[in-house]
Design a protein around this motif. Structure first.
Motif, short mmCIF file in Angstrom:
data_model
loop_
_atom_site.label_atom_id
_atom_site.label_comp_id
_atom_site.label_asym_id
_atom_site.label_seq_id
_atom_site.Cartn_x
_atom_site.Cartn_y
_atom_site.Cartn_z
N UNK A 128 -5.01 6.27 -1.00
CA UNK A 128 -6.15 6.05 -1.89
C UNK A 128 -7.20 5.23 -1.13
N UNK A 129 -8.42 5.27 -1.58
CA UNK A 129 -9.50 4.50 -0.93
C UNK A 129 -9.19 3.01 -0.94
N UNK A 130 -8.67 2.53 -2.06
CA UNK A 130 -8.36 1.11 -2.17
C UNK A 130 -7.25 0.70 -1.20
N UNK A 131 -6.18 1.50 -1.15
CA UNK A 131 -5.09 1.20 -0.23
C UNK A 131 -5.54 1.31 1.22
N UNK A 132 -6.36 2.30 1.53
CA UNK A 132 -6.88 2.46 2.90
C UNK A 132 -7.68 1.22 3.30
N UNK A 133 -8.53 0.73 2.41
CA UNK A 133 -9.35 -0.45 2.72
C UNK A 133 -8.48 -1.67 2.97
N UNK A 134 -7.46 -1.89 2.12
CA UNK A 134 -6.58 -3.04 2.30
C UNK A 134 -5.73 -2.91 3.56
N UNK A 135 -5.27 -1.69 3.86
CA UNK A 135 -4.46 -1.46 5.05
C UNK A 135 -5.30 -1.69 6.32
N UNK A 136 -6.51 -1.15 6.35
CA UNK A 136 -7.40 -1.33 7.51
C UNK A 136 -7.73 -2.80 7.70
N UNK A 146 0.86 -1.19 0.00
CA UNK A 146 0.00 0.00 0.00
C UNK A 146 0.89 1.23 0.00
N UNK A 147 0.41 2.29 -0.64
CA UNK A 147 1.14 3.54 -0.71
C UNK A 147 0.43 4.57 0.15
N UNK A 148 1.22 5.34 0.88
CA UNK A 148 0.65 6.40 1.72
C UNK A 148 1.56 7.61 1.72
N UNK A 149 0.96 8.77 1.92
CA UNK A 149 1.73 9.99 2.12
C UNK A 149 1.73 10.25 3.62
N UNK A 150 2.91 10.53 4.15
CA UNK A 150 3.08 10.66 5.60
C UNK A 150 3.91 11.89 5.94
#
Length: 148
Positions: free
Chosen positions: A129-137, A98-102
């Motif tokens: 992104x919504x997709x990455x957020x869902x997979x991360x959660x 997953x990609x995130x900005x931090x």
């Protein structure tokens, strides 16, 4: 370092824990590989600075941030721990990263003790992104099920 952490944990128990989201330790078999890139508005997809990265691993994870261990805090002569800096972090969760900005929140130099050499950097997740957020959660929920 462990003594300091136990004192901090006791203090949190007495005065309350200010953390918004629960943290999940990812030591040992649960450590996740992370790739840290600098990100700013001047960089395009093919920028050499965008291609440069620091490879590290997670120490703990939560819905709002990460604790990552990296061998150094400078990337291409630029410090990654400046509070005004935005970092692009790829977290190697199972099946697909997953990609995130931090934004870096704090850091501490770790003692030279085996795998924990380098720096512990706490970062706050700014966006995904919504997709990455869902997979991360969904991935974080595995820690609750497994009791970690």
């Amino acid at each position: 370092m462990l003594k300091l952490n136990s004192y901090i944990a006791r203090l949190r128990g007495l005065v309350g824990n200010r953390r918004v989201a629960p943290r999940y330790a990812t030591h040992l078999e649960k450590s996740l590989v992370v790739y840290v890139h600098l990100l700013d508005g001047r960089e395009g997809e093919d920028s050499p600075r965008r291609a440069a990265k620091i490879v590290g691993y997670t120490r703990d994870v939560s819905e709002t941030g990460l604790g990552i261990v990296v061998p150094e805090i400078r990337l291409g002569g630029v410090t990654i721990v400046n509070p005004n800096r935005t970092l692009r972090i790829l977290v190697g969760i199972p099946h697909e990263p997953v990609e995130m900005q931090c934004a870096p929140a704090r850091y501490v130099r770790l003692e030279d003790e085996g795998l924990d050499a380098g720096y512990l950097v706490g970062v706050q997740i700014i966006s995904m992104s919504k997709e990455d957020r869902a997979r991360y959660t969904s991935y974080l929920k595995t820690f609750i099920v497994e009791g970690i």
